[in-house]
Structures are given as structure tokens and as C-alpha cells.
Design an enzyme around this catalytic site. Structure first.
Site, PDB file in Angstrom:
ATOM      1  N   GLN A   2       0.828  -1.203   0.000  1.00 43.94           N
ATOM      2  CA  GLN A   2       0.000   0.000   0.000  1.00 43.94           C
ATOM      3  C   GLN A   2       0.861   1.252   0.000  1.00 43.94           C
ATOM      4  OE1 GLN A   2      -3.445  -0.766   2.205  1.00 43.94           O
ATOM      5  NE2 GLN A   2      -4.217   1.308   2.169  1.00 43.94           N
TER       6      GLN A   2
ATOM      7  N   SER B  68       3.585  -6.637   2.597  1.00 40.94           N
ATOM      8  CA  SER B  68       2.230  -6.577   3.166  1.00 40.94           C
ATOM      9  C   SER B  68       1.226  -7.177   2.184  1.00 40.94           C
ATOM     10  CB  SER B  68       1.883  -5.138   3.574  1.00 40.94           C
ATOM     11  OG  SER B  68       0.679  -5.093   4.304  1.00 40.94           O
ATOM     12  N   LEU B  69       0.291  -6.374   1.636  1.00 42.98           N
ATOM     13  CA  LEU B  69      -0.679  -6.928   0.686  1.00 42.98           C
ATOM     14  C   LEU B  69       0.023  -7.559  -0.510  1.00 42.98           C
ATOM     15  CD1 LEU B  69      -1.529  -5.398  -2.273  1.00 42.98           C
ATOM     16  CD2 LEU B  69      -1.798  -3.521  -0.675  1.00 42.98           C
TER      17      LEU B  69
ATOM     18  N   ARG C 115      -9.836  -7.876   3.248  1.00 41.36           N
ATOM     19  CA  ARG C 115      -8.731  -7.490   4.126  1.00 41.36           C
ATOM     20  C   ARG C 115      -8.737  -5.986   4.362  1.00 41.36           C
ATOM     21  NH1 ARG C 115      -3.154  -6.194   3.373  1.00 41.36           N
ATOM     22  NH2 ARG C 115      -1.708  -7.216   4.826  1.00 41.36           N
TER      23      ARG C 115
ATOM     24  N   HIS D 216      -0.661  -3.476  10.867  1.00 37.14           N
ATOM     25  CA  HIS D 216       0.442  -4.290  11.384  1.00 37.14           C
ATOM     26  C   HIS D 216       0.793  -3.979  12.839  1.00 37.14           C
ATOM     27  CE1 HIS D 216       0.990  -6.064   7.478  1.00 37.14           C
ATOM     28  NE2 HIS D 216       1.052  -4.863   6.935  1.00 37.14           N
TER      29      HIS D 216
ATOM     30  N   GLN E  83       0.142 -12.069   9.662  1.00 35.88           N
ATOM     31  CA  GLN E  83       0.640 -10.870   8.992  1.00 35.88           C
ATOM     32  C   GLN E  83      -0.200  -9.626   9.306  1.00 35.88           C
ATOM     33  OE1 GLN E  83      -0.459  -9.526   5.244  1.00 35.88           O
ATOM     34  NE2 GLN E  83       1.458 -10.092   4.258  1.00 35.88           N
TER      35      GLN E  83
END
Length: 312
Positions: free
Chosen positions: A9, A94-95, A119, A203, A252
Site C-alpha cells: 500500500q 504486506s498486501l 482485508r 500491522h 501478517q
């Protein structure tokens, strides 16, 4: 050895994917399939905006993935460069770990889009707007960042969220704790602390409700076998087992993105070149982690064609 890596992101921008869609039927098919999977004209938001719609977490996450997979499909369909043939492993920030898993066949494109939409929604819903925050610490290594986060917490959540490279660490948690951390940066010999324009504190432990929702979603749509190993964010280690990866994707959501360590692990395992698909964020990070690592970032048709000629 070569690793294909996928951005997270913050790499979204209005106009993303437009050139690829005009030039390649393979790219157009990706965007159309994602639109169909989400019952939403996400490709129009990617192409035309408005910016505030694209930056919504539930839109940004599948959009970034779609752009990365479109770049990959152009490489494969238009230039004959197969990921499994030319890569040794994959990883994503991440994503981007979902994009990486889609790229190696663990998830279908439609399932990846739906999982990332959920998500994004789950992360946004986990903490009321205004209660959480994130900040980038520039000129901070992981030890300094962890000490600062511990001091600033004062009973609230203040976690290290992203260990990006030796000069940039991101912290996440309650707004008050993050603001205290930014005010204290000089005391910890950190160059600068910058509050990030995010809608939720990703996170960190405040994301547990989102982790619970993703556990349910991934139980219903688990990853299948994948053609190349993935280096997982939360362990910075090589994963080949779909069941293990399923659990790591849940961890995660609240866990630290150990990107610096992931790159170091790939280098230790013999990776010499890192190819970023659909962004120009991770390549520079890799360069700061290891100056001897070769990096290339692919966004435009010209960049993809040049890369394909070099390795074809």
C-alpha cells in the site's frame, strides 16, 4: 538467481495500469476479471480516480495487486517470460504477499481480489477512524525504533509495523502513542518522524479483529500449491507449504513486515536480482538493504520489453 517482488500500500496512483491496458489484451483481461470478481468498476477508479476513492484501503489493496498481476501477465503473455522459469522465488510487501501468491498460483486472480477487498475492509473496521496512527521513522534502524516505541507506549499500543530498510522503520498503534513517539525522535538519535496519511494503524496488535476475519476468510479460501517458494513477511523465511502460509497470512495482519530481513534472507539463499512488478518502491529499498543486489522495477510497456530482451 532472481526474485520477483510485489509492492504494498502506498504505491497506488490515479492512472495506474492505463498504459498497459491500452497496449495489451493480457492486461485488460486482468482488470476486467478483477472488476467482475468484485462486482465493481475498480479499473475505472484506477484509471480516472478520484484519488480519495483509490486510496481507500478496500480499493487500494486489490488495485495494487491487479496492477502488479497485469504487469506479470504482459511479461508472460506478450513477451514469453514465464515466472516459474525465470524466477527462483517471490515475495511481497504486506498486501504484496497476496500478489506474490497469486503470481505463483496459490490463489486465483478473482479469489485474490476478493480476499484483499475483505482485508482492506476488515483493517479499516478494526479501529475507529482517529484512534490509530502510523509514522515513518527516517534515519532509524530497528533497535532505535523498538526502543522509541517502547518508551512512547505509556500503556497504549506502539508497535514496530514495518522494518523496511536500514534507514526507514514504520511504527503503528494508538494515535497518542504514535504522536509521543514522533515528538521523542531526537532523544533516540532518529533523524525524523513523519505521521503517515493512513486511515488505520496497520500491522499492530490493534488489528486483531481484522486478523480474526482473515482467519475465517482464509479457512474458506485457503492457498493451494504454489510453483515457487514465497518469503513470508512475518518470518522473513522461505515457505513452500500452503497450510503454513495460510497461518502466516493471518499473523501478517497484526505482525511486523520484516522486509529488510526478507531481502537479506533471499540474498543469503543466492538471489542476485530483484524484479519489482507494478511499482517503484521496493527496488530502491532493496538497494538500501544491499548495495550489491541488482534491482529493476517494471511499470511501463517499454520497461517490460527492455527487461524481457535482457533475460529472454
Amino acid at each position: 538467481m532472481r526474485a520477483f517482488i510485489f509492492p504494498g500500500q502506498g504505491s497506488q496512483k490515479v492512472g495506474m495500469g492505463a498504459e498497459l491496458a491500452e497496449a495489451s489484451a493480457a492486461a485488460r483481461e486482468v482488470f476486467e476479471e478483477v472488476d467482475d470478481a468484485l462486482s465493481q468498476k475498480l479499473s475505472a477508479i484506477m484509471r480516472e480516480g478520484p484519488d480519495d476513492q483509490l486510496t481507500l484501503t478496500e480499493n487500494a489493496q486489490p488495485a495494487i495487486m491487479a496492477n502488479a498481476i497485469a504487469t506479470l501477465r504482459v511479461l508472460e503473455a506478450d513477451f514469453g517470460i514465464a515466472l516459474a522459469q525465470h524466477g527462483a522465488c517471490v515475495a511481497g510487501h504486506s498486501l504484496g504477499e497476496y500478489s506474490a501468491l497469486c503470481a505463483v498460483g496459490a490463489f486465483s486472480l478473482g479469489d485474490t481480489a476478493r480476499l484483499l477487498k475483505l482485508r482492506g475492509q476488515a483493517m479499516q473496521a478494526a479501529v475507529p477512524v482517529g484512534e490509530g496512527a502510523m509514522a515513518a521513522l527516517l534515519g532509524a534502524d530497528i533497535e532505535k525504533a523498538a526502543a522509541l516505541a517502547s518508551a512512547a507506549a505509556e500503556g497504549e499500543v506502539c508497535d514496530v509495523a514495518n522494518d523496511n530498510d536500514p534507514t526507514q522503520v514504520v511504527i503503528s498503534g494508538h494515535k497518542g502513542a504514535i504522536e509521543r513517539a514522533v515528538a521523542l525522535v531526537k532523544d533516540y538519535e532518529i533523524k525524523r518522524g513523519i505521521l503517515l496519511p493512513v486511515s488505520a494503524p496497520f500491522h499492530c496488535s490493534l488489528m486483531q479483529p481484522a486478523a480474526d476475519r482473515m482467519a475465517e476468510a482464509l479457512a474458506a479460501t485457503p492457498p493451494g500449491q504454489f510453483s515457487l517458494p514465497v518469503y513470508a513477511n512475518v518470518t522473513a523465511a522461505r515457505v513452500t507449504d500452503p497450510e503454513e502460509e495460510q497461518h502466516l497470512l493471518v499473523e501478517q495482519v497484526t505482525g511486523r513486515v520484516r522486509w529488510r530481513e526478507s531481502v537479506q534472507a533471499m540474498r543469503a539463499d543466492g538471489v542476485e536480482q530483484f524484479v519489482e512488478l507494478g511499482g517503484k518502491v521496493l527496488g530502491p529499498m532493496v538497494g538500501r538493504i544491499d548495495r550489491d543486489a541488482a534491482t529493476v522495477s517494471l511499470i511501463t510497456m517499454e520497461e517490460i520489453e527492455t527487461f524481457a530482451k535482457e533475460i529472454g
